[in-house]
Design a protein around this motif. Structure first.
Motif, PDB file in Angstrom:
ATOM      1  N   LEU A   7       0.864  -1.175   0.000  1.00 17.16           N
ATOM      2  CA  LEU A   7       0.000   0.000   0.000  1.00 17.16           C
ATOM      3  C   LEU A   7       0.901   1.225   0.000  1.00 17.16           C
ATOM      4  CD1 LEU A   7      -2.696  -0.971   2.653  1.00 17.16           C
ATOM      5  CD2 LEU A   7      -2.972  -0.902   0.176  1.00 17.16           C
ATOM      6  N   GLY A   8       0.365   2.314  -0.476  1.00 17.75           N
ATOM      7  CA  GLY A   8       1.148   3.544  -0.515  1.00 17.75           C
ATOM      8  C   GLY A   8       1.615   3.803  -1.926  1.00 17.75           C
ATOM      9  N   GLY A   9       2.632   4.584  -2.060  1.00 21.60           N
ATOM     10  CA  GLY A   9       3.081   4.995  -3.378  1.00 21.60           C
ATOM     11  C   GLY A   9       2.327   6.227  -3.832  1.00 21.60           C
ATOM     12  N   GLY A  10       2.701   6.728  -4.984  1.00 17.41           N
ATOM     13  CA  GLY A  10       2.055   7.920  -5.515  1.00 17.41           C
ATOM     14  C   GLY A  10       3.058   8.851  -6.150  1.00 17.41           C
ATOM     15  N   SER A  11       2.637  10.089  -6.341  1.00 20.52           N
ATOM     16  CA  SER A  11       3.485  11.096  -6.993  1.00 20.52           C
ATOM     17  C   SER A  11       3.754  12.242  -6.039  1.00 20.52           C
ATOM     18  CB  SER A  11       2.780  11.627  -8.247  1.00 20.52           C
ATOM     19  OG  SER A  11       2.599  10.609  -9.192  1.00 20.52           O
ATOM     20  N   VAL A  12       5.014  12.628  -5.925  1.00 24.56           N
ATOM     21  CA  VAL A  12       5.390  13.740  -5.062  1.00 24.56           C
ATOM     22  C   VAL A  12       6.457  14.570  -5.771  1.00 24.56           C
ATOM     23  CG1 VAL A  12       4.877  12.553  -2.897  1.00 24.56           C
ATOM     24  CG2 VAL A  12       7.170  12.374  -3.896  1.00 24.56           C
ATOM     25  N   PRO A  13       6.608  15.831  -5.381  1.00 24.50           N
ATOM     26  CA  PRO A  13       7.719  16.628  -5.921  1.00 24.50           C
ATOM     27  C   PRO A  13       9.020  16.248  -5.238  1.00 24.50           C
ATOM     28  CG  PRO A  13       6.427  17.930  -4.390  1.00 24.50           C
ATOM     29  CD  PRO A  13       5.721  16.635  -4.538  1.00 24.50           C
ATOM     30  N   SER A  17       8.074  13.355   0.735  1.00 23.82           N
ATOM     31  CA  SER A  17       8.135  12.095   1.463  1.00 23.82           C
ATOM     32  C   SER A  17       6.961  11.205   1.083  1.00 23.82           C
ATOM     33  CB  SER A  17       8.090  12.343   2.974  1.00 23.82           C
ATOM     34  OG  SER A  17       9.205  13.093   3.402  1.00 23.82           O
ATOM     35  N   LEU A  18       7.193   9.908   1.184  1.00 24.32           N
ATOM     36  CA  LEU A  18       6.139   8.903   1.014  1.00 24.32           C
ATOM     37  C   LEU A  18       6.416   7.757   1.971  1.00 24.32           C
ATOM     38  CD1 LEU A  18       5.707   8.547  -2.877  1.00 24.32           C
ATOM     39  CD2 LEU A  18       3.988   9.381  -1.264  1.00 24.32           C
ATOM     40  N   ARG A  19       5.354   7.051   2.330  1.00 24.56           N
ATOM     41  CA  ARG A  19       5.488   5.869   3.175  1.00 24.56           C
ATOM     42  C   ARG A  19       4.819   4.705   2.487  1.00 24.56           C
ATOM     43  NH1 ARG A  19       2.717   3.973   8.722  1.00 24.56           N
ATOM     44  NH2 ARG A  19       4.539   3.145   9.816  1.00 24.56           N
ATOM     45  N   LEU A  20       5.578   3.653   2.268  1.00 21.27           N
ATOM     46  CA  LEU A  20       5.046   2.421   1.704  1.00 21.27           C
ATOM     47  C   LEU A  20       4.798   1.424   2.827  1.00 21.27           C
ATOM     48  CD1 LEU A  20       7.410   1.939  -1.377  1.00 21.27           C
ATOM     49  CD2 LEU A  20       5.318   3.307  -1.196  1.00 21.27           C
ATOM     50  N   SER A  62      22.474   4.282  -2.166  1.00 23.14           N
ATOM     51  CA  SER A  62      21.746   5.387  -2.787  1.00 23.14           C
ATOM     52  C   SER A  62      20.609   5.932  -1.925  1.00 23.14           C
ATOM     53  CB  SER A  62      21.181   4.946  -4.142  1.00 23.14           C
ATOM     54  OG  SER A  62      20.320   3.837  -3.982  1.00 23.14           O
ATOM     55  N   VAL A  63      20.197   5.175  -0.911  1.00 30.81           N
ATOM     56  CA  VAL A  63      19.072   5.628  -0.083  1.00 30.81           C
ATOM     57  C   VAL A  63      19.431   5.807   1.382  1.00 30.81           C
ATOM     58  CG1 VAL A  63      17.471   4.441  -1.647  1.00 30.81           C
ATOM     59  CG2 VAL A  63      18.154   3.336   0.498  1.00 30.81           C
ATOM     60  N   LYS A  64      20.662   5.487   1.758  1.00 30.49           N
ATOM     61  CA  LYS A  64      21.071   5.619   3.157  1.00 30.49           C
ATOM     62  C   LYS A  64      20.889   7.051   3.631  1.00 30.49           C
ATOM     63  CE  LYS A  64      24.399   1.841   3.576  1.00 30.49           C
ATOM     64  NZ  LYS A  64      25.832   1.464   3.646  1.00 30.49           N
ATOM     65  N   GLY A  65      20.326   7.186   4.826  1.00 23.35           N
ATOM     66  CA  GLY A  65      20.096   8.503   5.393  1.00 23.35           C
ATOM     67  C   GLY A  65      18.785   9.137   4.957  1.00 23.35           C
ATOM     68  N   ARG A  66      18.137   8.567   3.948  1.00 23.00           N
ATOM     69  CA  ARG A  66      16.865   9.117   3.452  1.00 23.00           C
ATOM     70  C   ARG A  66      15.695   8.165   3.658  1.00 23.00           C
ATOM     71  NH1 ARG A  66      16.182  10.031  -1.815  1.00 23.00           N
ATOM     72  NH2 ARG A  66      17.625   8.391  -2.500  1.00 23.00           N
ATOM     73  N   PHE A  67      15.951   6.867   3.555  1.00 22.26           N
ATOM     74  CA  PHE A  67      14.903   5.861   3.680  1.00 22.26           C
ATOM     75  C   PHE A  67      15.076   5.114   4.996  1.00 22.26           C
ATOM     76  CE2 PHE A  67      14.013   4.943  -1.125  1.00 22.26           C
ATOM     77  CZ  PHE A  67      13.859   6.298  -1.360  1.00 22.26           C
ATOM     78  N   LEU A  80       8.306   1.255   4.566  1.00 24.55           N
ATOM     79  CA  LEU A  80       9.455   1.976   4.032  1.00 24.55           C
ATOM     80  C   LEU A  80       9.111   3.459   4.046  1.00 24.55           C
ATOM     81  CD1 LEU A  80      12.306   1.585   2.780  1.00 24.55           C
ATOM     82  CD2 LEU A  80      11.202   1.803   0.550  1.00 24.55           C
ATOM     83  N   GLN A  81       9.720   4.185   4.961  1.00 28.12           N
ATOM     84  CA  GLN A  81       9.567   5.631   5.010  1.00 28.12           C
ATOM     85  C   GLN A  81      10.618   6.254   4.111  1.00 28.12           C
ATOM     86  OE1 GLN A  81       7.242   7.593   6.620  1.00 28.12           O
ATOM     87  NE2 GLN A  81       8.181   9.295   5.526  1.00 28.12           N
ATOM     88  N   MET A  82      10.170   7.028   3.131  1.00 27.63           N
ATOM     89  CA  MET A  82      11.081   7.615   2.146  1.00 27.63           C
ATOM     90  C   MET A  82      11.017   9.134   2.266  1.00 27.63           C
ATOM     91  SD  MET A  82      10.253   5.143  -1.121  1.00 27.63           S
ATOM     92  CE  MET A  82       8.576   5.728  -1.294  1.00 27.63           C
ATOM     93  N   ASN A  83      12.125   9.736   2.658  1.00 27.53           N
ATOM     94  CA  ASN A  83      12.227  11.187   2.804  1.00 27.53           C
ATOM     95  C   ASN A  83      13.216  11.747   1.797  1.00 27.53           C
ATOM     96  OD1 ASN A  83      10.475  11.029   5.050  1.00 27.53           O
ATOM     97  ND2 ASN A  83      12.201  10.756   6.451  1.00 27.53           N
ATOM     98  N   SER A  84      13.155  13.053   1.608  1.00 33.00           N
ATOM     99  CA  SER A  84      14.077  13.738   0.680  1.00 33.00           C
ATOM    100  C   SER A  84      14.134  13.024  -0.666  1.00 33.00           C
ATOM    101  CB  SER A  84      15.483  13.819   1.293  1.00 33.00           C
ATOM    102  OG  SER A  84      15.438  14.501   2.526  1.00 33.00           O
TER     103      SER A  84
END
Length: 127
Positions: A7-13, A17-20, A62-67, A80-84
């Motif tokens: 669940l989750g996903g989508g479009s962001v600038p 942030s998004l959370r899967l 490639s995602v360390k510190g952001r995810f 999966l919390q995805m920031n920046s």
């Protein structure tokens, strides 16, 4: 066999942030390693993050510190919390489960025989 539903996903600038979420069912023990992969158009599927049954985590450079990957209290959901977020994070994201905690399985290209996969959810990051 473990069944997985994302669940989750989508479009962001970019910078957003998004959370899967991934709901797991069909197994009776918590020994599975859970993780996330992604695949961009024209590229190979790549490991993003993994979490073991005792909470140890590992990430692609490639995602360390952001995810951040985490498991729910019941251990049958993980996130999966995805920031920046960056445009290069744009991909189809898949959750996965397997009993093996091996780097080659999750990050070394040896994922073709992973036990269970979710159906995938699209993440699009615009610049």
């Amino acid at each position: 066999q473990v069944q997985l539903v994302e669940l989750g996903g989508g479009s962001v600038p970019a910078g957003g942030s998004l959370r899967l979420s991934c709901a797991a069912s069909g197994y009776n023990d918590s020994s599975y390693v859970m993780g996330w992969f992604r695949q961009a158009p024209g590229k190979e599927r790549e490991g993003v993050a993994v979490i073991t049954s005792d909470g140890k985590t590992n990430y692609a450079d490639s995602v360390k510190g952001r995810f951040t990957i985490s498991r729910g209290n019941a251990k049958n959901n993980f996130y999966l919390q995805m920031n920046s977020l960056k445009p290069e994070d744009t991909a189809m994201y898949y959750c996965a489960a397997d009993r093996r905690n091996l780097w080659r399985v999750w990050f070394g290209g040896g994922h073709n025989d992973i036990a269970s996969w979710g159906q995938g959810t699209q993440v699009t990051v615009s610049s």
